[in-house]
Motif scaffolding. Sequence first.
Motif, PDB file in Angstrom:
ATOM      1  N   GLN A   1       0.837  -1.244   0.014  1.00  0.00           N
ATOM      2  CA  GLN A   1       0.060  -0.409   0.028  1.00  0.00           C
ATOM      3  C   GLN A   1       0.709   1.092   0.098  1.00  0.00           C
ATOM      4  N   ALA A   2       2.788   1.080   0.571  1.00  0.00           N
ATOM      5  CA  ALA A   2       2.758   1.997   0.855  1.00  0.00           C
ATOM      6  C   ALA A   2       3.614   3.170  -1.123  1.00  0.00           C
ATOM      7  N   THR A   3       2.990   2.026  -1.375  1.00  0.00           N
ATOM      8  CA  THR A   3       4.238   1.474  -2.678  1.00  0.00           C
ATOM      9  C   THR A   3       3.491   1.775  -4.566  1.00  0.00           C
ATOM     10  N   HIS A   4       2.165   1.327  -4.134  1.00  0.00           N
ATOM     11  CA  HIS A   4       1.558   1.547  -4.904  1.00  0.00           C
ATOM     12  C   HIS A   4       0.762   1.857  -4.796  1.00  0.00           C
ATOM     13  N   ASP A   5       0.182   2.423  -6.342  1.00  0.00           N
ATOM     14  CA  ASP A   5      -1.203   3.582  -6.180  1.00  0.00           C
ATOM     15  C   ASP A   5      -2.388   2.279  -6.361  1.00  0.00           C
ATOM     16  N   ASN A   6      -3.760   2.923  -5.238  1.00  0.00           N
ATOM     17  CA  ASN A   6      -5.170   1.549  -5.440  1.00  0.00           C
ATOM     18  C   ASN A   6      -5.745   1.744  -6.233  1.00  0.00           C
ATOM     19  N   LEU A   7      -5.922   2.677  -7.207  1.00  0.00           N
ATOM     20  CA  LEU A   7      -6.745   2.256  -8.127  1.00  0.00           C
ATOM     21  C   LEU A   7      -5.671   1.679  -9.316  1.00  0.00           C
ATOM     22  N   THR A   8      -4.900   1.833 -10.203  1.00  0.00           N
ATOM     23  CA  THR A   8      -4.185   1.020 -11.048  1.00  0.00           C
ATOM     24  C   THR A   8      -3.674  -0.297 -10.749  1.00  0.00           C
ATOM     25  N   GLY A   9      -2.829  -0.102  -9.409  1.00  0.00           N
ATOM     26  CA  GLY A   9      -2.149  -1.206  -9.228  1.00  0.00           C
ATOM     27  C   GLY A   9      -0.738  -1.025  -9.081  1.00  0.00           C
ATOM     28  N   LEU A  10      -0.275  -0.056 -10.205  1.00  0.00           N
ATOM     29  CA  LEU A  10       1.373   0.679 -10.153  1.00  0.00           C
ATOM     30  C   LEU A  10       1.641   1.287  -9.022  1.00  0.00           C
ATOM     31  N   PRO A  11       2.829   1.188  -9.595  1.00  0.00           N
ATOM     32  CA  PRO A  11       4.195   2.067  -8.462  1.00  0.00           C
ATOM     33  C   PRO A  11       3.633   3.328  -8.824  1.00  0.00           C
ATOM     34  N   ASN A  12       3.818   3.803  -7.072  1.00  0.00           N
ATOM     35  CA  ASN A  12       3.692   5.439  -7.078  1.00  0.00           C
ATOM     36  C   ASN A  12       4.910   6.094  -6.861  1.00  0.00           C
ATOM     37  N   ARG A  13       4.725   7.228  -6.823  1.00  0.00           N
ATOM     38  CA  ARG A  13       6.047   8.446  -6.637  1.00  0.00           C
ATOM     39  C   ARG A  13       7.411   8.063  -5.635  1.00  0.00           C
ATOM     40  N   LEU A  14       6.614   7.297  -4.882  1.00  0.00           N
ATOM     41  CA  LEU A  14       8.328   6.686  -3.928  1.00  0.00           C
ATOM     42  C   LEU A  14       7.955   5.172  -4.010  1.00  0.00           C
ATOM     43  N   LEU A  15       8.424   4.262  -5.045  1.00  0.00           N
ATOM     44  CA  LEU A  15       8.544   3.164  -5.700  1.00  0.00           C
ATOM     45  C   LEU A  15       9.592   3.505  -6.864  1.00  0.00           C
ATOM     46  N   LEU A  16       9.229   5.124  -7.499  1.00  0.00           N
ATOM     47  CA  LEU A  16       9.078   4.821  -8.657  1.00  0.00           C
ATOM     48  C   LEU A  16      10.980   5.273  -8.399  1.00  0.00           C
ATOM     49  N   LEU A  17      10.831   6.612  -7.426  1.00  0.00           N
ATOM     50  CA  LEU A  17      11.748   7.214  -7.631  1.00  0.00           C
ATOM     51  C   LEU A  17      13.323   6.407  -7.065  1.00  0.00           C
ATOM     52  N   ASP A  18      12.968   4.758  -6.618  1.00  0.00           N
ATOM     53  CA  ASP A  18      13.826   4.363  -5.551  1.00  0.00           C
ATOM     54  C   ASP A  18      14.275   3.288  -7.206  1.00  0.00           C
ATOM     55  N   ARG A  19      13.188   2.997  -7.424  1.00  0.00           N
ATOM     56  CA  ARG A  19      13.894   2.591  -9.168  1.00  0.00           C
ATOM     57  C   ARG A  19      14.647   2.983  -9.892  1.00  0.00           C
ATOM     58  N   ILE A  20      14.543   5.250 -10.073  1.00  0.00           N
ATOM     59  CA  ILE A  20      15.134   5.267 -11.029  1.00  0.00           C
ATOM     60  C   ILE A  20      16.580   5.530 -10.523  1.00  0.00           C
ATOM     61  N   GLU A  21      16.872   5.608  -9.391  1.00  0.00           N
ATOM     62  CA  GLU A  21      18.153   5.534  -8.791  1.00  0.00           C
ATOM     63  C   GLU A  21      19.022   3.769  -9.036  1.00  0.00           C
ATOM     64  N   HIS A  22      18.449   3.600  -9.071  1.00  0.00           N
ATOM     65  CA  HIS A  22      18.832   2.016  -8.924  1.00  0.00           C
ATOM     66  C   HIS A  22      19.326   1.773 -10.347  1.00  0.00           C
ATOM     67  N   ALA A  23      18.362   2.727 -11.454  1.00  0.00           N
ATOM     68  CA  ALA A  23      18.112   3.015 -13.058  1.00  0.00           C
ATOM     69  C   ALA A  23      19.539   3.024 -13.592  1.00  0.00           C
ATOM     70  N   ILE A  24      20.161   4.849 -12.368  1.00  0.00           N
ATOM     71  CA  ILE A  24      21.001   5.561 -12.791  1.00  0.00           C
ATOM     72  C   ILE A  24      22.299   4.274 -12.314  1.00  0.00           C
ATOM     73  N   THR A  25      22.744   3.785 -11.170  1.00  0.00           N
ATOM     74  CA  THR A  25      23.668   3.589 -11.219  1.00  0.00           C
ATOM     75  C   THR A  25      24.160   2.022 -12.295  1.00  0.00           C
TER      76      THR A  25
END
Length: 814
Positions: free
Chosen positions: A646-670
């Motif tokens: 619930q803390a990392t996903h959008d309730n309507l679409t089930g997609l990752p939210n901004r919090l989870l997205l920022l973490d994955r962008i950091e991993h992508a940069i690395t």
Amino acid sequence: MINKILNYFLLKNTLFLKIILVFTLPALGMLYFSTVLVYEKVQTLNEVKNVQKNIDYTLISQKLIHSLQLERGMSAIYINSKKNIKQLNQQKAFVNKAYENYLNKTLNLKLNSKTIEKIKDIKLKLYKLEPIRQSVLNVNRNEVGLIFQEYTHIINYLINSLTSIKPVNSATSFNNRFSYLVNLLVLKENMSIQRGIIAMAIASNKIEQKTLNELQKNSVLEQENIKQFLVKASNEEVERLNTLLNLNETKKINEIKNSLLNNKIPTDITVKKWWEIASVKIEALSDIYNFVVLQTSKYSKSLQTEAYMAQIFSLAFLLVSFLTLISLFFVLRSIVSNEQKSFNKIKKQQEVYKLLNKTNKFLIKINDEKELFSEICKLIYENKNMSFGFIYKIKRHNNFKLIAQEGELKDILNEKFRREEKRDNLVKKVLEINNNVIVNDYEEENISLLNDVATTYDIKSAAAFAIKKFKKIDAVLVLYSNEKEFFDEEIEILFGKMINDMSHTLERIEYEKTRKEQEDELRLASYAFESNEPMIITDKDTFIINANNAFCKVMGYSKNDVIGRRPSMFKSKHQDKEFYNKLWYDLTKNGSWSGEIYNTKKDKQKIPLRSTITAIKDNEGLVTHYLGQYIDISEQIDKQKVLEYQATHDNLTGLPNRLLLLDRIEHAITKTIRHDIVGGLIFIDLDNFKQINDTLGHDVGDKLLFAVAQKLKESIRQEDTIARIGGDEFIVLVDCIGSNSDEAKENLSNLAQKIKESLNSIEYIDGHKNISTPSIGVTLFKDSSVTARDIIKQADTAMYAAKKQGKNSVEFFN
């Protein structure tokens, strides 16, 4: 005494002095000469043993070099043709196995320090092999020469490591053979490089000047190494080389090579055919290499045999010299020794035997330590050869207890032990050296607390014995005799036997006491074991010997199902081998381990448990059992997973939210930095979404958002990320879109157009015509010069530029 006897014979008997000079000096000379001879032969044998180590190292090195040469050639062909990936992967596996064998065997060879340093460098170079392999899969044909050089660099390090092997001083013939073994390896590497260069030229139908120069250089080196080998090798080895090298194949190889050196690409031969022709020559070189190694190994064994025989001869000579000297000393001893009077000695031993017999009678029956010590002191007091005896019982915190027959001497000792504890004494000496202490004459030795009263109480000699219990000193028995030198070697041995029997009795008493305590402990433990907390007990080999009802209930097994099996029967795939290695490391080091573990129940369901495993040890610190205690934490884990989702996903679409997205962008940069690739981010905003919400209602708007999420999932790869970061704002993260900026921009532009077309294909929402279109902003990233939030901001800026272009369009961030 001995000094007096020697002075008499040496000064007053000149004949005896002459006998000593005649026999002793030659014997000592023989002993010195034989010792030097043995030392020289040992040194020679150690050097000869190095011969076999050097041979072993060349063999394992050659196998690794050969595997790398094949992988190098196959990689070059794959880059040019993008074919035979299965064969290349098989060769990679062979290289990995050869490298593992190289590491294991070099670890046991105990090579010289210079070679070990070379091996460390080789390890560092081979760490780079995996990135090179990844590059092989991704680079274009223009970079094949660079990849080829990287492999060659590693192979050269391996070959150079052989030059660090020190020559063997006593084996000139081996050193000569070893030098042309290296020539053969270099020759094989020259031919392997030529095979790769010519294969690349045939595959690409062109050859650069730089590559042509490398081919020319290797041709010269090939001739030089053949020349060196022919000069140094034996006739048999030269004939072997001529037999293995096919003249027709060699002629064909030279024709193709000369054609390339003249800047002409042969058109009448395929890469496969060339590879087969060249490989025949390389395999022939491998065969002659193995033949030379075999001959060298035979030579090494003959050297070792000769060295062993020389060492045996020298050792035999040393033994003869030593025995001669020992025999001479025994002769001299018989000359200078007086006949010993045996009557008193035998009588003294008889008295001690009587004491031992009396001791053995009550040791069998006695079951109390205090009673044992008191009875021993009583028997000593009754012996007419003993003036006094006591036992010093060691207690905790440096305390002690003195056990002896009551009397004036006991009181004196008690007082002296407490008042003069720092002074040297028999007990202290025994505790220091952990061995018996004998005082043969009180007039000459001042080590006892009773020295000042020795004459009064007729004390002329003494002995102190350590009474051990489970290899540790538990008490000290001190005996005083009214005879000088009473405690000779035989008497010391007899009393040693009595002390041994006392130690066994003390251990038996302690075992019986421990057994009763353990029975009580086990009785109490059995009540604790059948508690509501799941528990199992294994033996030292981790076979389950008991499981309580609570454990069987949680895991779904009966007690008969698990007894006799190992806890690994419950292992799940949730935790890897490294987790279990760490568990056993902590358990072995600390004696216990605590943490969360996932087991499999009988119905195959996975269950999370909070576990504590404890090693149960005996008095000597050896593990006898393991106790496992568990708590079912399934409910807590499920709640935690829901909260995390619930803390990392959008309730309507089930997609990752901004919090989870920022973490994955950091991993992508690395990831882009590590693999030198380019990532991309697509920002999507739905045009006219507010109008849909206002006119058709929020339910229709939610259905549109859900449909957009589905379309985006269909448009992208599985490894890419879609996130909803606002009401009608979506982001697509692509962490690998190209190896350079131009390629990435083209690929990301195509993906953005595909997304645009996919979203425009949504014509109706819940029966209403869809008037929403996407405005898309795109940006690229390839290093850490911008943060995750900066990347989102760039794509957002590009999206607004797309809206200004009239909506339903795609714009890149400039």
